[in-house]
Design a protein around this motif. Structure first.
Motif, PDB file in Angstrom:
ATOM      1  N   VAL A  98       5.943 -47.287 -74.719  1.00  0.00           N
ATOM      2  CA  VAL A  98       5.729 -45.877 -74.373  1.00  0.00           C
ATOM      3  C   VAL A  98       4.433 -45.746 -73.594  1.00  0.00           C
ATOM      4  CG1 VAL A  98       5.407 -43.535 -75.259  1.00  0.00           C
ATOM      5  CG2 VAL A  98       6.941 -45.122 -76.445  1.00  0.00           C
ATOM      6  N   ALA A  99       4.481 -45.002 -72.496  1.00  0.00           N
ATOM      7  CA  ALA A  99       3.302 -44.756 -71.675  1.00  0.00           C
ATOM      8  C   ALA A  99       3.104 -43.263 -71.494  1.00  0.00           C
ATOM      9  CB  ALA A  99       3.441 -45.432 -70.315  1.00  0.00           C
ATOM     10  N   MET A 100       1.835 -42.859 -71.351  1.00  0.00           N
ATOM     11  CA  MET A 100       1.490 -41.461 -71.132  1.00  0.00           C
ATOM     12  C   MET A 100       0.810 -41.301 -69.781  1.00  0.00           C
ATOM     13  SD  MET A 100       0.024 -40.165 -74.826  1.00  0.00           S
ATOM     14  CE  MET A 100       1.089 -40.107 -76.278  1.00  0.00           C
ATOM     15  N   PHE A 101       1.232 -40.256 -69.064  1.00  0.00           N
ATOM     16  CA  PHE A 101       0.690 -39.940 -67.756  1.00  0.00           C
ATOM     17  C   PHE A 101       0.143 -38.515 -67.786  1.00  0.00           C
ATOM     18  CE2 PHE A 101       4.050 -42.986 -67.393  1.00  0.00           C
ATOM     19  CZ  PHE A 101       3.631 -43.902 -66.437  1.00  0.00           C
ATOM     20  N   THR A 102      -0.934 -38.275 -67.065  1.00  0.00           N
ATOM     21  CA  THR A 102      -1.520 -36.939 -66.968  1.00  0.00           C
ATOM     22  C   THR A 102      -1.418 -36.458 -65.534  1.00  0.00           C
ATOM     23  OG1 THR A 102      -3.063 -37.425 -68.774  1.00  0.00           O
ATOM     24  CG2 THR A 102      -3.601 -35.565 -67.352  1.00  0.00           C
ATOM     25  N   LEU A 103      -1.044 -35.194 -65.370  1.00  0.00           N
ATOM     26  CA  LEU A 103      -0.879 -34.632 -64.034  1.00  0.00           C
ATOM     27  C   LEU A 103      -2.241 -34.351 -63.405  1.00  0.00           C
ATOM     28  CD1 LEU A 103       1.029 -33.484 -61.842  1.00  0.00           C
ATOM     29  CD2 LEU A 103       0.839 -31.264 -63.005  1.00  0.00           C
ATOM     30  N   ASP A 104      -2.503 -34.997 -62.273  1.00  0.00           N
ATOM     31  CA  ASP A 104      -3.661 -34.665 -61.442  1.00  0.00           C
ATOM     32  C   ASP A 104      -3.271 -33.435 -60.637  1.00  0.00           C
ATOM     33  OD1 ASP A 104      -5.570 -34.362 -59.464  1.00  0.00           O
ATOM     34  OD2 ASP A 104      -5.731 -36.502 -59.022  1.00  0.00           O
ATOM     35  N   GLN A 105      -3.776 -32.278 -61.032  1.00  0.00           N
ATOM     36  CA  GLN A 105      -3.320 -31.026 -60.439  1.00  0.00           C
ATOM     37  C   GLN A 105      -3.907 -30.787 -59.053  1.00  0.00           C
ATOM     38  OE1 GLN A 105      -2.756 -27.710 -63.083  1.00  0.00           O
ATOM     39  NE2 GLN A 105      -2.956 -28.998 -64.892  1.00  0.00           N
ATOM     40  N   ASP A 106      -4.880 -31.584 -58.653  1.00  0.00           N
ATOM     41  CA  ASP A 106      -5.378 -31.488 -57.284  1.00  0.00           C
ATOM     42  C   ASP A 106      -4.405 -32.131 -56.307  1.00  0.00           C
ATOM     43  OD1 ASP A 106      -7.732 -30.177 -58.039  1.00  0.00           O
ATOM     44  OD2 ASP A 106      -8.751 -32.082 -58.459  1.00  0.00           O
TER      45      ASP A 106
ATOM     46  N   PRO B 149      16.198 -38.419 -77.660  1.00  0.00           N
ATOM     47  CA  PRO B 149      15.086 -38.804 -76.783  1.00  0.00           C
ATOM     48  C   PRO B 149      13.766 -38.984 -77.520  1.00  0.00           C
ATOM     49  CG  PRO B 149      15.811 -36.544 -76.327  1.00  0.00           C
ATOM     50  CD  PRO B 149      16.838 -37.164 -77.209  1.00  0.00           C
ATOM     51  N   MET B 150      13.454 -38.080 -78.466  1.00  0.00           N
ATOM     52  CA  MET B 150      12.222 -38.240 -79.225  1.00  0.00           C
ATOM     53  C   MET B 150      12.298 -39.476 -80.130  1.00  0.00           C
ATOM     54  SD  MET B 150      10.190 -36.115 -78.097  1.00  0.00           S
ATOM     55  CE  MET B 150       9.548 -34.463 -77.875  1.00  0.00           C
ATOM     56  N   GLY B 151      13.491 -39.723 -80.686  1.00  0.00           N
ATOM     57  CA  GLY B 151      13.675 -40.898 -81.507  1.00  0.00           C
ATOM     58  C   GLY B 151      13.470 -42.179 -80.731  1.00  0.00           C
ATOM     59  N   PHE B 152      13.950 -42.211 -79.488  1.00  0.00           N
ATOM     60  CA  PHE B 152      13.770 -43.373 -78.618  1.00  0.00           C
ATOM     61  C   PHE B 152      12.284 -43.647 -78.410  1.00  0.00           C
ATOM     62  CE2 PHE B 152      13.934 -45.486 -74.396  1.00  0.00           C
ATOM     63  CZ  PHE B 152      14.879 -46.472 -74.662  1.00  0.00           C
ATOM     64  N   LEU B 153      11.519 -42.606 -78.119  1.00  0.00           N
ATOM     65  CA  LEU B 153      10.074 -42.761 -77.918  1.00  0.00           C
ATOM     66  C   LEU B 153       9.389 -43.263 -79.184  1.00  0.00           C
ATOM     67  CD1 LEU B 153       9.331 -39.465 -75.963  1.00  0.00           C
ATOM     68  CD2 LEU B 153       9.258 -41.774 -75.018  1.00  0.00           C
ATOM     69  N   VAL B 154       9.725 -42.651 -80.315  1.00  0.00           N
ATOM     70  CA  VAL B 154       9.056 -43.005 -81.573  1.00  0.00           C
ATOM     71  C   VAL B 154       9.360 -44.450 -81.963  1.00  0.00           C
ATOM     72  CG1 VAL B 154       9.021 -42.526 -84.059  1.00  0.00           C
ATOM     73  CG2 VAL B 154       8.848 -40.644 -82.422  1.00  0.00           C
ATOM     74  N   GLU B 155      10.615 -44.871 -81.831  1.00  0.00           N
ATOM     75  CA  GLU B 155      10.933 -46.266 -82.151  1.00  0.00           C
ATOM     76  C   GLU B 155      10.245 -47.224 -81.188  1.00  0.00           C
ATOM     77  OE1 GLU B 155      14.818 -47.651 -82.832  1.00  0.00           O
ATOM     78  OE2 GLU B 155      15.135 -46.416 -84.632  1.00  0.00           O
ATOM     79  N   GLN B 156      10.179 -46.867 -79.915  1.00  0.00           N
ATOM     80  CA  GLN B 156       9.500 -47.723 -78.944  1.00  0.00           C
ATOM     81  C   GLN B 156       8.004 -47.840 -79.238  1.00  0.00           C
ATOM     82  OE1 GLN B 156      10.459 -49.571 -76.083  1.00  0.00           O
ATOM     83  NE2 GLN B 156      12.488 -49.418 -77.016  1.00  0.00           N
ATOM     84  N   ALA B 157       7.459 -46.848 -79.944  1.00  0.00           N
ATOM     85  CA  ALA B 157       6.042 -46.877 -80.329  1.00  0.00           C
ATOM     86  C   ALA B 157       5.828 -47.456 -81.727  1.00  0.00           C
ATOM     87  CB  ALA B 157       5.447 -45.468 -80.250  1.00  0.00           C
ATOM     88  N   GLY B 158       6.880 -48.025 -82.319  1.00  0.00           N
ATOM     89  CA  GLY B 158       6.746 -48.680 -83.617  1.00  0.00           C
ATOM     90  C   GLY B 158       7.028 -47.808 -84.805  1.00  0.00           C
TER      91      GLY B 158
ATOM     92  N   HIS C  23      26.417 -30.616 -78.375  1.00  0.00           N
ATOM     93  CA  HIS C  23      25.469 -29.695 -79.011  1.00  0.00           C
ATOM     94  C   HIS C  23      25.332 -29.965 -80.517  1.00  0.00           C
ATOM     95  CE1 HIS C  23      24.959 -27.492 -75.330  1.00  0.00           C
ATOM     96  NE2 HIS C  23      26.262 -27.254 -75.233  1.00  0.00           N
ATOM     97  N   GLN C  24      25.662 -31.160 -80.919  1.00  0.00           N
ATOM     98  CA  GLN C  24      25.567 -31.560 -82.328  1.00  0.00           C
ATOM     99  C   GLN C  24      24.129 -31.460 -82.842  1.00  0.00           C
ATOM    100  OE1 GLN C  24      27.467 -35.310 -83.015  1.00  0.00           O
ATOM    101  NE2 GLN C  24      26.488 -35.659 -84.995  1.00  0.00           N
ATOM    102  N   ARG C  25      23.984 -31.029 -84.094  1.00  0.00           N
ATOM    103  CA  ARG C  25      22.667 -30.911 -84.724  1.00  0.00           C
ATOM    104  C   ARG C  25      22.504 -31.947 -85.825  1.00  0.00           C
ATOM    105  NH1 ARG C  25      20.486 -25.117 -84.119  1.00  0.00           N
ATOM    106  NH2 ARG C  25      22.037 -24.047 -82.841  1.00  0.00           N
ATOM    107  N   VAL C  26      21.248 -32.306 -86.090  1.00  0.00           N
ATOM    108  CA  VAL C  26      20.960 -33.274 -87.156  1.00  0.00           C
ATOM    109  C   VAL C  26      19.637 -32.905 -87.832  1.00  0.00           C
ATOM    110  CG1 VAL C  26      22.175 -35.264 -86.179  1.00  0.00           C
ATOM    111  CG2 VAL C  26      19.808 -34.809 -85.495  1.00  0.00           C
ATOM    112  N   PRO C  27      19.508 -33.204 -89.148  1.00  0.00           N
ATOM    113  CA  PRO C  27      18.181 -33.158 -89.762  1.00  0.00           C
ATOM    114  C   PRO C  27      17.376 -34.343 -89.250  1.00  0.00           C
ATOM    115  CG  PRO C  27      19.807 -33.949 -91.332  1.00  0.00           C
ATOM    116  CD  PRO C  27      20.563 -33.578 -90.099  1.00  0.00           C
ATOM    117  N   VAL C  28      16.070 -34.174 -89.094  1.00  0.00           N
ATOM    118  CA  VAL C  28      15.229 -35.203 -88.472  1.00  0.00           C
ATOM    119  C   VAL C  28      14.031 -35.529 -89.361  1.00  0.00           C
ATOM    120  CG1 VAL C  28      13.715 -35.712 -86.510  1.00  0.00           C
ATOM    121  CG2 VAL C  28      15.886 -34.536 -86.133  1.00  0.00           C
ATOM    122  N   ILE C  29      13.791 -36.838 -89.538  1.00  0.00           N
ATOM    123  CA  ILE C  29      12.578 -37.350 -90.189  1.00  0.00           C
ATOM    124  C   ILE C  29      12.056 -38.456 -89.280  1.00  0.00           C
ATOM    125  CG2 ILE C  29      11.571 -38.400 -92.255  1.00  0.00           C
ATOM    126  CD1 ILE C  29      14.201 -37.539 -93.734  1.00  0.00           C
ATOM    127  N   LEU C  30      10.880 -38.284 -88.692  1.00  0.00           N
ATOM    128  CA  LEU C  30      10.380 -39.300 -87.759  1.00  0.00           C
ATOM    129  C   LEU C  30       8.870 -39.449 -87.867  1.00  0.00           C
ATOM    130  CD1 LEU C  30       8.831 -37.804 -85.174  1.00  0.00           C
ATOM    131  CD2 LEU C  30      11.163 -37.356 -84.449  1.00  0.00           C
TER     132      LEU C  30
END
Length: 324
Positions: free
Chosen positions: A168-176, A274-283, A302-309
């Motif tokens: 997982v990588a994080m990018f910050t928007l350079d607004q200039d 998508p959030m689960g993919f990120l969290v697992e990729q981050a250990g 549009h399926q719903r699920v309870p989430v614990i992450l």
């Protein structure tokens, strides 16, 4: 200090050109969304849209604006075979030779818009493996099959958090310059947790396992867990998960007895996967009380699920409370 720009990062990571085009398309349209959010009331974009989405939720004006902007941007990309939005009832077919399907929540946490709090865009990119004519069935792939997933957080700074299956990588928007620059690489969630994130106002509606788990956390050092926990709650999954990726902890949105026929509040395809993919990729770990979320075979878009992450050891403890 020279920083790596998003296109260079994707190229260095040997991400396929077609997938790069999808990610860069999302990054580009997020700049437009962030500018609309920054103008707020000055641009007349706050307040209700006067309609409900397919989820039965009241739409905000910016829900509709963000949804339309993302649809238009992605539908123009030759690599996109089809789209599915949390805001719309049906999938949208795009290019017949496109390699990817994209699902998205255009503006997660939109109840925060009118109080100038954090919101975000969540996205999932799936390989297209079906027939020429895109149908809902083509999207119904377990989360492990995602080619990429991520979110854009519209906060004091605008951040893009991304995984293409290699960390997982994080990018910050350079607004200039309106471009995303790499600011954190190889994100790792600590195994142990000191914080938890949950909407405590719903405690009386949870199953017994979740009630007992949270009650023991609140007892702190004097309780069976033997340590104190802090609680944080932003009311936007994108912001609560971002905090966990930055400093650890546990996030959960459990089943609620007020709507017993509804598995949970969060959507599998637009939020949990998508959030689960990120969290697992981050250990970290990502579960429902019954099993791992990324292994679920979706039944409808549009399926719903309870989430614990979150933190691996804490997620397993929480699941154990349910399974005892």
């Amino acid at each position: 200090m020279s920083r790596t720009a998003l296109p260079e990062f994707l190229s260095n990571a040997a991400v396929p050109n077609e997938l790069q085009s999808v990610i860069l398309g999302l990054a580009e349209v997020s700049v437009t969304i962030s500018q609309a959010l920054a103008k707020g009331a000055l641009a007349g974009v706050l307040g209700a849209a006067g309609a409900e989405n397919v989820q039965g939720e009241d739409q905000k004006k910016l829900d509709v604006i963000a949804n339309d902007l993302i649809k238009e941007a992605l539908a123009a990309l030759p690599a996109v075979r089809g789209l599915a939005s949390e805001e719309e009832p049906d999938v949208l077919a795009c290019h017949t030779d496109g390699q990817y399907l994209v699902t998205f929540d255009p503006l997660d946490g939109s109840s925060n818009i009118d109080i100038n709090s954090m919101v975000g865009t969540i996205f999932s990119v799936l390989p297209h493996t079906g027939s020429a004519a895109v149908t809902e069935q083509d999207f119904l792939q377990p989360g492990r099959q995602q080619a990429a997933a991520g979110y854009i957080l519209y906060g004091p700074s605008v951040m893009l958090v991304l995984s293409t299956g290699n960390g997982v990588a994080m990018f910050t928007l350079d607004q200039d310059q309106n471009r995303y620059l790499l600011t954190e690489a190889d994100i790792s969630i600590p195994v142990e947790a000191k914080e938890f994130s949950i909407n405590m106002s719903n405690q009386r509606h949870w199953v017994a396992g979740m009630q007992h788990y949270i009650s023991d956390l609140l007892l702190g050092k004097e309780g069976p867990r033997g340590k104190d926990f802090n609680m944080r709650w932003v009311a936007a999954m994108v912001a609560d998960v971002h905090r966990i990726l930055c400093r650890g902890g546990l996030f959960t949105y459990p089943w609620d007895s007020r709507k017993p026929e509804q598995a949970g509040k969060l959507r599998l395809m637009y939020e949990a996967n998508p959030m689960g993919f990120l969290v697992e990729q981050a250990g970290g770990e990502v579960w429902t009380p019954e099993g791992k979320i990324l292994d679920i075979q979706p039944e409808h878009i549009h399926q719903r699920v309870p989430v614990i992450l979150g933190a691996a050891s804490e997620v397993k403890i929480c699941v154990d409370y349910h399974q005892r």
